[in-house]
Enzyme design. Structure first.
Site, PDB file in Angstrom:
ATOM      1  N   LYS A  33     -58.516  55.752  56.052  1.00 32.88           N
ATOM      2  CA  LYS A  33     -59.747  54.999  55.799  1.00 32.88           C
ATOM      3  C   LYS A  33     -60.939  55.783  56.330  1.00 32.88           C
ATOM      4  O   LYS A  33     -60.793  56.768  57.070  1.00 32.88           O
ATOM      5  CB  LYS A  33     -59.662  53.622  56.460  1.00 32.88           C
ATOM      6  N   TYR A 242     -88.981  65.919  72.882  1.00 32.89           N
ATOM      7  CA  TYR A 242     -89.764  64.684  72.783  1.00 32.89           C
ATOM      8  C   TYR A 242     -89.901  63.993  74.144  1.00 32.89           C
ATOM      9  O   TYR A 242     -88.944  63.902  74.909  1.00 32.89           O
ATOM     10  CB  TYR A 242     -89.089  63.718  71.815  1.00 32.89           C
TER      11      TYR A 242
END
Length: 344
Positions: A33, A242
């Site tokens: 999956k 940042y």
């Protein structure tokens, strides 16, 4: 190369599957999956099928469609999410076997496609999917009269071998299924490692195929190298990234590396991430941004062309721990921008 290089060892996946199947001494149906846990359902499933796997598990019918396209006719594909509204066409055209989870799904399936094979999932305490005790008692006779191919449940705490939930679920599963002439399945990777009482007729190895815990003896499957775009010199006191969250405490060399949270390197790794140049650790500094990392390479002798984030020094579980998560999330978050290379 402008993007990271993700190397996936198919032979290691096959070896891990064989090792888990050997431990269980019963059929081992790979769980593929989520695009084979992010590694590519086509190459992964084909390698496993060529090695002898004849049953596969996916989460939804749409995943079953992609897997059938990759494998062609032959292998059985079982859908853990069952028979959802609108699934009938995919289930029929792709020859998928839904694992029915509720009275509603059972009714939908028997009314719309009575000739289509199905299995049944039972809830033994996880309270996520499957028939609860009272529901099962009410519909068992009807369901069993239609010859289901499999009865299964799922362990909630199998990665903790001493957890009391494991024997509790085992006992309840036996009470719900003993004496029924239907193949049974209880265990994924963790359950396989709990021992033969948990193995029954089929096991469903998932994370262990891909090199993750709790299968400590798994062969590593993935390696990820990230190219260095630029290297710059900073003086003591200068800042990077940042928010100016990192400040140089000494004259430093910083490498800007091509990967970020758009590539599955979670922002929670900010200030907690290490990359590697061979055996030498290189700490990432500042915040993880969308496309870029900044890495302190001051202590390296030269300027590297790339740095390793997944490799011999740091696997998926160690990286997951640094991010405050698990190896599953690391794998399934790997982005689509990496240049993927399959080996084996």
């Amino acid at each position: 190369m402008g993007t990271g290089r993700l190397s996936i060892d198919l032979s290691a996946i096959v070896s891990n599957w064989k090792a888990l199947a050997s431990l269980a001494r019963t059929e081992a149906a790979p769980v593929v999956k989520a695009d084979a846990y992010g590694l590519g359902v086509g190459p992964v499933a084909r390698a496993l099928a060529e090695a002898g796997a004849r049953r596969f598990f996916v989460a939804y019918a749409e995943e079953g469609f992609a897997l059938r396209r990759a494998l062609g006719p032959g292998p059985e594909i079982l859908v853990l999410g069952g028979h959802m509204e609108g699934d009938a066409r995919l289930l029929a055209e792709c020859g998928l076997t839904p694992m029915l989870n509720s009275v509603e799904q059972l009714t939908r399936h028997l009314e719309s496609m009575p000739e289509q094979p199905f299995g049944l999932q039972l809830d033994t305490g996880m309270n996520r999917l499957g028939f609860e005790w009272a529901e099962w008692a009410a519909v068992a006779e009807i369901a069993l009269s239609q010859a289901p191919v499999l009865l299964m449940s799922h362990l909630a705490c199998a990665d903790e071998p001493d957890h009391p939930m494991n024997p509790y679920q085992l006992d309840l599963f036996r009470q719900m299924t003993d004496g029924l002439n239907v193949p049974r399945s209880l265990s994924a990777t963790g359950g396989i490692l709990l021992g033969p009482d948990y193995h029954f007729d089929l096991v469903r190895p998932g994370i262990g195929l891909y090199g993750g815990l709790p299968f400590e003896h798994a062969q590593p499957v993935v390696a990820l190298d990230l190219p260095v775009i630029q290297v710059r010199e900073l003086q003591e006191g200068e800042v990077a990234g940042y928010g100016n969250t990192w400040q140089a405490q000494r004259p430093s060399r910083l490498a800007t590396v091509a990967a970020g949270y758009a590539d599955g390197l979670l922002r929670s790794l900010s200030h907690r991430l290490t990359l590697w140049n061979g055996d030498k650790p290189c700490p990432a500094v500042g915040r993880v941004s969308m496309d870029l990392l900044i890495v302190d390479v001051t202590d390296l002798d030269g300027t590297p062309e790339a740095l390793t984030i997944l490799g011999p020094k740091q696997g998926i579980d160690r990286l997951g721990e640094s991010a405050g998560t698990i190896g599953y999330e690391v794998l399934t978050s790997l982005g689509s921008r990496y240049a993927r290379a399959y080996r084996g």
